[in-house]
Design a protein around this motif. Structure first.
Motif, PDB file in Angstrom:
ATOM      1  N   ARG A 151     -12.696   5.815  -2.358  1.00  0.00           N
ATOM      2  CA  ARG A 151     -11.740   6.887  -2.659  1.00  0.00           C
ATOM      3  C   ARG A 151     -11.667   7.873  -1.502  1.00  0.00           C
ATOM      4  O   ARG A 151     -10.581   8.295  -1.105  1.00  0.00           O
ATOM      5  N   SER A 186      -9.624   6.362   1.397  1.00  0.00           N
ATOM      6  CA  SER A 186      -8.154   6.339   1.261  1.00  0.00           C
ATOM      7  C   SER A 186      -7.614   7.769   1.273  1.00  0.00           C
ATOM      8  O   SER A 186      -6.507   8.017   1.752  1.00  0.00           O
ATOM      9  N   HIS A 206      -4.164   1.906  -0.519  1.00  0.00           N
ATOM     10  CA  HIS A 206      -5.161   2.038  -1.594  1.00  0.00           C
ATOM     11  C   HIS A 206      -5.763   0.678  -1.918  1.00  0.00           C
ATOM     12  O   HIS A 206      -6.975   0.506  -1.967  1.00  0.00           O
TER      13      HIS A 206
END
Lengths: 242, 221, 52, 205
Positions: free
Chosen positions: A127, A130, A173
């Motif tokens: 996370r 990205s 993503h």
């Protein structure tokens, strides 16, 4: 023309609308924020995550906003590109610095949240990585805007880039998550909310709403600034020719 | 169809530039591959660990650098006007430019990739795979890079701006390519990553020219 | 009631809140200054009609 | 096949500044029109707007019933200040490419080179040609791929007196064949042509 409400298409009406809407959203943000924090901080310390869960109160909203701000930027770019809405271009340009700001906040609070657990200041977690690439996209957008002398061409080029970004974001993503499972196994954030104790559910919701209305308020203020900038340019042109 | 093939021949010849184009790109690629051991140290064990990844990133950077003259030259000397005033759609013209770029500099870079990887310590068995990845990846870099080159027409510091715009677009192919190479070396299945790399490249061969043509029309107006 | 003592993670929690407050403050100040600057510039150029 | 060019109430702005408005013109087959006006008054921008490269602020550009997209795809030549020729390539390579690209072929390219006496220069690299020779190479493109509407932006400036005369004759034959010419010029065209002056933002209706 698209049947949008007048205050979205007509600068005059927008300026009148935003004059009261911006402070209103700001007030809502403060109220919800205080309520969220008060609720979150008065809950008993959650034993597994001990105190770092309190960082999540200000991490989850910014993570959501960094994506939401880009969605606003991309839709404003589409409006400005297809329906040549000047206001939409101002909205896209106004959303970029805010989105970048929230992305930075996400990175900062994310690494602070993880620091006790990881032992390092930065981990190439799916996370956070990205988020970092999203920050590069905002940077690229603002760099393109900044280096185009001709306002009109710069606006259209930025709108095109905004759409390219919207196309590439889900791909990035996916590829970062694919990369993460390839190299590291499970991600550090156990899929966000689900691992959160129910007692913290409402504080997080309140904080997300608070940050979102703060974004709304800041966005309106920045769009007003962009409208004033365009009016000043037009006035300068008129003065030059008079 | 003769117009398109004539255009492709011209674009490839321009990108080839009598050997100048590939020479500069491969020269840069070799330069980056040389700097790495100088910085990290010559120990084979340490270098071999990063060899495929480093060769892959250096390939991406080399592809990036050979892009900035893709549209700018024709934009500045007026040729882009004439290329637009034609029955051949501008999207196809942009695709021909990127394809010519890939043929003239992408392919030579792909040939250099195994050499760089092996020089940095990758096993010889990697050669066919890194060559295939470099060819497909080069296509992805050319067509995504073309978007950045077209968008930064008429901007100050065009070359650098292209890089800043395009690097996020490079992350998926860098991830997929790097993943394929490291999976191959550690004996894991690598075909999934390779298919993803091909999918990404083909997606931008199809979509890239749409954005490039829009950016060119904007720059010309 | 509000439990302020935050155990051994106090540093990280308070730093996170401090950084967030600072960055938000910069964003708010930046937005307001941006709007005010261009409004003033417009009015200076326009003297006559002062629009809301 | 373009038979006429109509401009109705055209307004054009550049960089946010209005150049002119309410400009109208109707050009039939075999007619030429000279665009005059001060530097920066918008002559070049008007030619680019007719060619579809620049958007017009208001008004309409019509090609006598021919769909503008088709007209601009293959019905007009735009010869601007910049000739779009690559210095490192030879004159032959450039002329043959542009001839094929605009709808001609190697033979028509050779014919055009003959008409503009470029044959001895064909194997030279473009950077070795003089300004006048480069302009003749650019104009050869008009002959190599015949298209009805010529949009010329100061076509004669780098040519010497003799070549101005000869290119005037070529323009005459183009008109005789039913072609149209819209040329932005400073000094008068060597052929009979109407003139349209672009005065400035306050012109027009």
């Amino acid at each position: 023309m698209i049947p949008a409400p007048a205050f979205l298409t007509n600068p005059e009406r927008f300026m009148a609308f935003s004059r009261w809407a911006a402070p209103m959203f700001g007030a809502i943000a403060v109220i919800l924020g205080l309520a969220g924090l008060w609720l979150g901080w008065s809950a008993p310390p959650d034993y597994q995550q001990s105190w770092t869960v309190r960082i999540l109160f200000i991490h989850i909203p910014t993570a959501w906003l960094s994506e939401f701000a880009y969605a606003c930027l991309a839709s404003a770019s589409l409006l400005s590109l297809v329906w040549r809405q000047l206001l939409a271009d101002a909205a896209a340009q106004a959303a970029a610095p805010l989105g970048a700001g929230f992305t930075l906040l996400t990175l900062a609070t994310g690494s602070l949240w993880g620091r006790p657990e990881w032992g390092t200041w930065w981990v190439w977690d799916a996370r956070l990585t990205s988020e970092l690439i999203l920050f590069l996209i905002y940077l690229g957008y603002m760099a393109l805007r900044a280096s185009m002398d001709d306002e009109i061409k710069g606006a259209r080029a930025a709108a095109i880039l905004g759409l390219v970004g919207a196309l590439i974001l889900p791909i990035i993503h996916y590829s970062v998550y694919w990369w993460n499972t390839l190299h590291q196994g499970a991600s550090v954030f156990r899929s966000g909310g689900s691992a959160l104790a129910p007692v913290f559910f409402w504080p997080v919701i309140l904080m997300v709403l608070a940050y979102t209305s703060a974004f709304g308020s800041l966005w309106l203020v920045r769009i007003r600034g962009e409208v004033w900038r365009r009016r000043a340019d037009a006035a300068a042109l008129r003065a030059a020719r008079a | 169809m003769s117009r398109f093939s004539t255009l492709l021949a011209r674009e490839t010849a321009l990108a080839w530039g009598r050997g100048g184009g590939p020479m500069v790109s491969v020269g840069f690629y070799a330069g980056v591959a040389t700097l790495l051991p100088l910085a990290i140290g010559p120990e084979p064990a340490r270098l071999a660990a990063i060899a495929p990844g480093a060769a892959w990133v250096a390939l991406a950077l080399a592809s990036l650098l050979s892009l900035d003259r893709l549209f700018e030259r024709d934009y500045e000397d007026g040729a882009l006007d004439h290329l637009t005033l034609s029955p051949v759609p501008l999207e196809l013209t942009c695709a021909a430019k990127c394809f010519g770029q890939w043929l003239a500099t992408g392919a030579p870079l792909a040939l250099a990739a195994p050499v760089a990887a092996i020089a940095l310590g990758a096993p010889l068995s990697l050669t066919p795979l890194i060559l295939a990845c470099a060819l497909i990846g080069g296509l992805a870099f050319a067509f995504t890079g073309g978007i950045g080159a077209a968008l930064s027409l008429g901007a100050r510091r065009g070359g650098l701006l292209t890089a800043v715009i395009v690097l996020p677009l490079f992350t998926p192919p860098v991830i997929f390519g790097g993943g394929v190479l490291s999976a191959f070396l550690s004996g894991l299945p690598w075909t999934a990553g390779f298919v993803l790399l091909c999918a990404y490249a083909l997606a931008f061969v199809a979509l890239g020219p749409l954005f490039m043509a829009a950016a060119c029309r904007n720059a010309l107006s | 009631m509000i439990h302020l003592e935050t155990g051994k993670y106090a540093f990280y929690v308070w730093t996170a809140y401090g950084v967030s407050a600072a960055v938000m403050a910069v964003m708010v100040a930046g937005a307001l200054a941006h709007a005010r600057r261009w409004k003033a510039k417009f009015e200076a150029l326009n003297q006559g009609q002062v629009r809301k | 096949m373009i038979r006429s060019l109509e401009l109705r109430g055209v307004a054009l702005s550049r960089g946010g500044r209005l150049l002119f408005k309410g400009l109208s013109l109707s050009l039939g087959a075999g007619e030429a029109c000279a665009l005059t006006g001060a530097n920066g008054s918008g002559k070049t921008s008007l030619l680019r707007a007719v060619a579809g490269l620049a958007a017009i602020e208001a008004g309409e550009v019509g090609f006598g019933g021919v769909d503008p997209a088709d007209a601009r795809a293959g019905g007009l030549h735009l010869a601007g200040h910049q000739d779009g020729l690559k210095p490192a390539r030879t004159a032959r390579e450039e002329l043959e490419f542009w001839s094929v690209w605009s709808g001609g072929d190697a033979a028509s390219a050779a014919g055009a080179a003959e008409a503009l006496e470029l044959r001895p220069l064909l194997d030279l690299e473009v950077r070795r040609l003089s300004a006048g020779q480069r302009r003749r190479l650019a104009l050869a493109r008009l002959l190599a791929a015949p298209r009805p509407l010529w949009l010329l932006d100061e076509p004669l400036s780098p040519l010497d007196a003799a070549w101005r005369e000869r290119f005037g004759a070529m323009m005459q034959t183009h008109l005789a064949g039913g072609g149209l010419i819209l040329a932005a010029v400073h000094d008068p065209l060597p052929i009979a042509a109407r003139t349209l002056e672009i005065v400035g933002p306050e012109m027009g209706a």
